[in-house]
Write a protein that holds these residues in place. Structure first.
Motif, PDB file in Angstrom:
ATOM      1  N   LEU A   1       0.850  -1.184   0.000  1.00 42.38           N
ATOM      2  CA  LEU A   1       0.000   0.000   0.000  1.00 42.38           C
ATOM      3  C   LEU A   1       0.885   1.233   0.000  1.00 42.38           C
ATOM      4  N   HIS A   2       0.722   2.080  -1.009  1.00 38.84           N
ATOM      5  CA  HIS A   2       1.465   3.337  -1.106  1.00 38.84           C
ATOM      6  C   HIS A   2       0.519   4.484  -0.765  1.00 38.84           C
ATOM      7  N   ILE A   3       0.910   5.311   0.188  1.00 41.65           N
ATOM      8  CA  ILE A   3       0.067   6.414   0.638  1.00 41.65           C
ATOM      9  C   ILE A   3       0.939   7.632   0.931  1.00 41.65           C
ATOM     10  N   PRO A   4       0.357   8.831   0.878  1.00 44.04           N
ATOM     11  CA  PRO A   4       1.126  10.050   1.181  1.00 44.04           C
ATOM     12  C   PRO A   4       1.159  10.335   2.676  1.00 44.04           C
ATOM     13  N   VAL A   5       2.249  10.909   3.141  1.00 41.55           N
ATOM     14  CA  VAL A   5       2.358  11.280   4.543  1.00 41.55           C
ATOM     15  C   VAL A   5       1.451  12.482   4.820  1.00 41.55           C
ATOM     16  N   GLY A   6       0.867  12.539   6.010  1.00 41.20           N
ATOM     17  CA  GLY A   6       0.059  13.686   6.416  1.00 41.20           C
ATOM     18  C   GLY A   6      -1.341  13.716   5.863  1.00 41.20           C
ATOM     19  N   LYS A   7      -1.771  12.670   5.167  1.00 44.43           N
ATOM     20  CA  LYS A   7      -3.100  12.626   4.566  1.00 44.43           C
ATOM     21  C   LYS A   7      -3.956  11.582   5.279  1.00 44.43           C
ATOM     22  N   ALA A   8      -5.203  11.935   5.603  1.00 46.28           N
ATOM     23  CA  ALA A   8      -6.110  10.975   6.228  1.00 46.28           C
ATOM     24  C   ALA A   8      -6.426   9.848   5.256  1.00 46.28           C
ATOM     25  N   ILE A   9      -6.249   8.617   5.699  1.00 46.84           N
ATOM     26  CA  ILE A   9      -6.475   7.430   4.880  1.00 46.84           C
ATOM     27  C   ILE A   9      -7.585   6.602   5.508  1.00 46.84           C
ATOM     28  N   LYS A  10      -8.615   6.287   4.713  1.00 49.61           N
ATOM     29  CA  LYS A  10      -9.730   5.458   5.184  1.00 49.61           C
ATOM     30  C   LYS A  10      -9.668   4.102   4.487  1.00 49.61           C
ATOM     31  N   LEU A  11      -9.672   3.028   5.267  1.00 51.71           N
ATOM     32  CA  LEU A  11      -9.690   1.678   4.721  1.00 51.71           C
ATOM     33  C   LEU A  11     -11.103   1.120   4.845  1.00 51.71           C
ATOM     34  N   THR A  12     -11.693   0.739   3.703  1.00 55.55           N
ATOM     35  CA  THR A  12     -12.977   0.045   3.695  1.00 55.55           C
ATOM     36  C   THR A  12     -12.683  -1.415   3.399  1.00 55.55           C
ATOM     37  N   MET A  13     -12.969  -2.300   4.363  1.00 56.71           N
ATOM     38  CA  MET A  13     -12.448  -3.664   4.312  1.00 56.71           C
ATOM     39  C   MET A  13     -13.551  -4.708   4.330  1.00 56.71           C
ATOM     40  N   ILE A  14     -13.274  -5.811   3.628  1.00 58.92           N
ATOM     41  CA  ILE A  14     -14.169  -6.966   3.646  1.00 58.92           C
ATOM     42  C   ILE A  14     -13.338  -8.205   3.340  1.00 58.92           C
ATOM     43  N   SER A  15     -13.814  -9.356   3.759  1.00 57.05           N
ATOM     44  CA  SER A  15     -13.131 -10.618   3.467  1.00 57.05           C
ATOM     45  C   SER A  15     -13.903 -11.392   2.413  1.00 57.05           C
ATOM     46  N   GLN A  16     -13.176 -12.097   1.575  1.00 61.02           N
ATOM     47  CA  GLN A  16     -13.805 -12.907   0.543  1.00 61.02           C
ATOM     48  C   GLN A  16     -14.002 -14.359   0.994  1.00 61.02           C
ATOM     49  N   ASP A  17     -13.438 -14.721   2.148  1.00 59.73           N
ATOM     50  CA  ASP A  17     -13.597 -16.108   2.586  1.00 59.73           C
ATOM     51  C   ASP A  17     -13.829 -16.210   4.093  1.00 59.73           C
ATOM     52  N   VAL A  18     -12.752 -16.117   4.891  1.00 57.15           N
ATOM     53  CA  VAL A  18     -12.873 -16.265   6.343  1.00 57.15           C
ATOM     54  C   VAL A  18     -12.504 -14.943   7.021  1.00 57.15           C
ATOM     55  N   ILE A  19     -12.550 -14.913   8.352  1.00 52.27           N
ATOM     56  CA  ILE A  19     -12.197 -13.695   9.082  1.00 52.27           C
ATOM     57  C   ILE A  19     -10.695 -13.464   9.008  1.00 52.27           C
ATOM     58  N   HIS A  20     -10.305 -12.259   8.629  1.00 53.34           N
ATOM     59  CA  HIS A  20      -8.910 -11.830   8.654  1.00 53.34           C
ATOM     60  C   HIS A  20      -8.810 -10.594   9.545  1.00 53.34           C
ATOM     61  N   GLY A  21      -7.610 -10.254   9.952  1.00 51.06           N
ATOM     62  CA  GLY A  21      -7.395  -9.046  10.746  1.00 51.06           C
ATOM     63  C   GLY A  21      -6.289  -8.210  10.121  1.00 51.06           C
ATOM     64  N   PHE A  22      -6.578  -6.949   9.809  1.00 52.54           N
ATOM     65  CA  PHE A  22      -5.605  -6.054   9.181  1.00 52.54           C
ATOM     66  C   PHE A  22      -4.961  -5.205  10.279  1.00 52.54           C
ATOM     67  N   TYR A  23      -3.671  -5.388  10.485  1.00 47.22           N
ATOM     68  CA  TYR A  23      -2.980  -4.742  11.604  1.00 47.22           C
ATOM     69  C   TYR A  23      -1.678  -4.118  11.126  1.00 47.22           C
ATOM     70  N   VAL A  24      -1.542  -2.799  11.385  1.00 46.09           N
ATOM     71  CA  VAL A  24      -0.307  -2.074  11.082  1.00 46.09           C
ATOM     72  C   VAL A  24       0.271  -1.609  12.418  1.00 46.09           C
ATOM     73  N   PRO A  25       1.262  -2.320  12.963  1.00 43.71           N
ATOM     74  CA  PRO A  25       1.776  -1.975  14.294  1.00 43.71           C
ATOM     75  C   PRO A  25       2.255  -0.533  14.411  1.00 43.71           C
ATOM     76  N   ALA A  26       2.930  -0.021  13.387  1.00 42.58           N
ATOM     77  CA  ALA A  26       3.481   1.330  13.463  1.00 42.58           C
ATOM     78  C   ALA A  26       2.388   2.397  13.534  1.00 42.58           C
ATOM     79  N   PHE A  27       1.195   2.078  13.043  1.00 40.50           N
ATOM     80  CA  PHE A  27       0.088   3.032  13.077  1.00 40.50           C
ATOM     81  C   PHE A  27      -0.825   2.809  14.280  1.00 40.50           C
ATOM     82  N   ARG A  28      -0.625   1.694  14.987  1.00 36.93           N
ATOM     83  CA  ARG A  28      -1.443   1.325  16.137  1.00 36.93           C
ATOM     84  C   ARG A  28      -2.922   1.183  15.750  1.00 36.93           C
ATOM     85  N   VAL A  29      -3.187   0.664  14.563  1.00 39.84           N
ATOM     86  CA  VAL A  29      -4.563   0.429  14.120  1.00 39.84           C
ATOM     87  C   VAL A  29      -4.712  -1.029  13.718  1.00 39.84           C
TER      88      VAL A  29
END
Length: 342
Positions: free
Chosen positions: A124-152
């Motif tokens: 994922l390429h994104i610009p610094v200082g810009k609000a980024i919204k992730l709209t997420m869904i799974s195509q099969d089973v439950i997954h978890g999207f985790y970015v440790p450096a962002f604490r999200v």
């Protein structure tokens, strides 16, 4: 990929989350040490055979009991209020946030930039200082999207859209992981977020990212194509009709369903209208909408295609329905809607 014990703090959420975490760690250490120290003192002083005075034993001390109940209770409420604010904020992205459509499937992440149409796998390429919204869904089973450096972290659920947002604050390369066990290659389901300067990101975007320039269509434009492909405009024209309502300006509005319930039209409502339309049928219209199963086979819609239809609906906003893609040769009337054969 290696996960450091203390990841860098690279988003606006990171510092506050870290402060809460270290406060909890400090309180835990303090009260654990206090309990064990008191326990050790009492063991030494009152062990069997000691000369401690056991006369006039007390079986209750109301002031002491209130103290060890009220003080921890107040501390708990303060921590709750403090942590609830960033937790709630993470669910409410700003209106100008740049949207990224995320699909988790075993064992990879597919990400698409809603504004430019650029697609990426496990990056994922994104610009610094810009609000980024992730709209997420799974195509099969439950997954978890985790970015440790962002604490999200947010779960990707089958059949339901989840969102999370953040503002990256430091240029760099940051790993992300799947945090829900999803099968054999779960440990390999990860990738990297590349936070770039605005100038570098703009250059990357103008070059089409990882795509050929000829294939750069936005998610809304691809949704436009799907809308026409499946003949959605036959029932959802620019004005209300006998077979279906107009979908102009529908997103974000409230509608009354056949059962009398009033709901807000959001991503999950539109998705439900595609895969199980009778469950959310708008009052006053017959049950003509065809239900689409989710998949990659004939007559099915993939999660990516559903996201593109939703992006098209959101992009219209009551504007001229032909204005989005002036180069299209289609002559079918357009409207806001997640399409379906009627």
């Amino acid at each position: 990929m290696e996960l450091p014990i203390i990841p860098p703090a690279a988003s606006t959420f990171a510092d506050e989350v870290d402060h809460i975490f270290y406060t909890l760690v400090g309180l835990t250490i303090f009260f654990t040490a206090l309990v064990f120290c008191l326990l050790l003192i009492f063991v030494v002083r009152f062990h069997r055979g000691s000369r401690a005075n056991r006369a006039n034993r007390s079986f209750g001390n109301l002031p002491l009991e209130l103290t060890w109940s009220i003080i921890p209770g107040i501390i708990g409420l303060v921590i709750f209020a403090w942590s609830a604010r960033p937790y709630a904020e993470a669910y409410n992205p700003p209106a100008d946030a740049q949207e990224i459509l995320v699909i988790g499937k075993r064992w990879m992440w597919h990400l698409q930039h809603a504004d430019s149409g650029i697609r990426e796998n496990n990056e994922l390429h994104i610009p610094v200082g810009k609000a980024i919204k992730l709209t997420m869904i799974s195509q099969d089973v439950i997954h978890g999207f985790y970015v440790p450096a962002f604490r999200v972290k947010r779960d990707c659920l089958p059949g339901y859209y989840n969102t999370v947002w953040f503002i990256p604050t430091k240029v760099g390369k940051y790993p992300f992981y799947c945090t829900e066990y999803c099968g054999t290659n779960h440990s390999k389901m990860g990738g990297f977020v590349y936070v770039m300067t605005p100038a570098d990101y703009l250059q990357w975007k103008e070059n089409g990212g990882n795509l050929e320039v000829a294939h750069r269509e936005t998610a809304a434009e691809r949704g436009y194509d799907l809308f026409n492909k499946y003949g959605c405009a036959n029932c959802h024209a620019s004005e209300d009709g006998v077979h279906g309502p107009t979908l102009n300006g529908l997103y974000g509005s409230k509608v009354v369903l056949q059962n009398g319930q009033t709901v807000t039209v959001d991503d999950n409502f539109i998705r439900q209208s595609i895969v199980n339309p009778d469950s959310v049928r708008v009052a006053g219209y017959p049950p003509l909408m065809q239900a689409y199963s989710v998949g990659d086979g004939p007559g099915q819609l993939s999660e990516e295609e559903i996201l593109e239809l939703i992006a098209y609906i959101k992009s219209l906003g009551g504007q001229n329905l032909r204005a989005l893609k002036t180069t299209s040769s289609s002559t079918a009337p357009l409207s806001k809607g997640a399409g379906g054969k009627k």
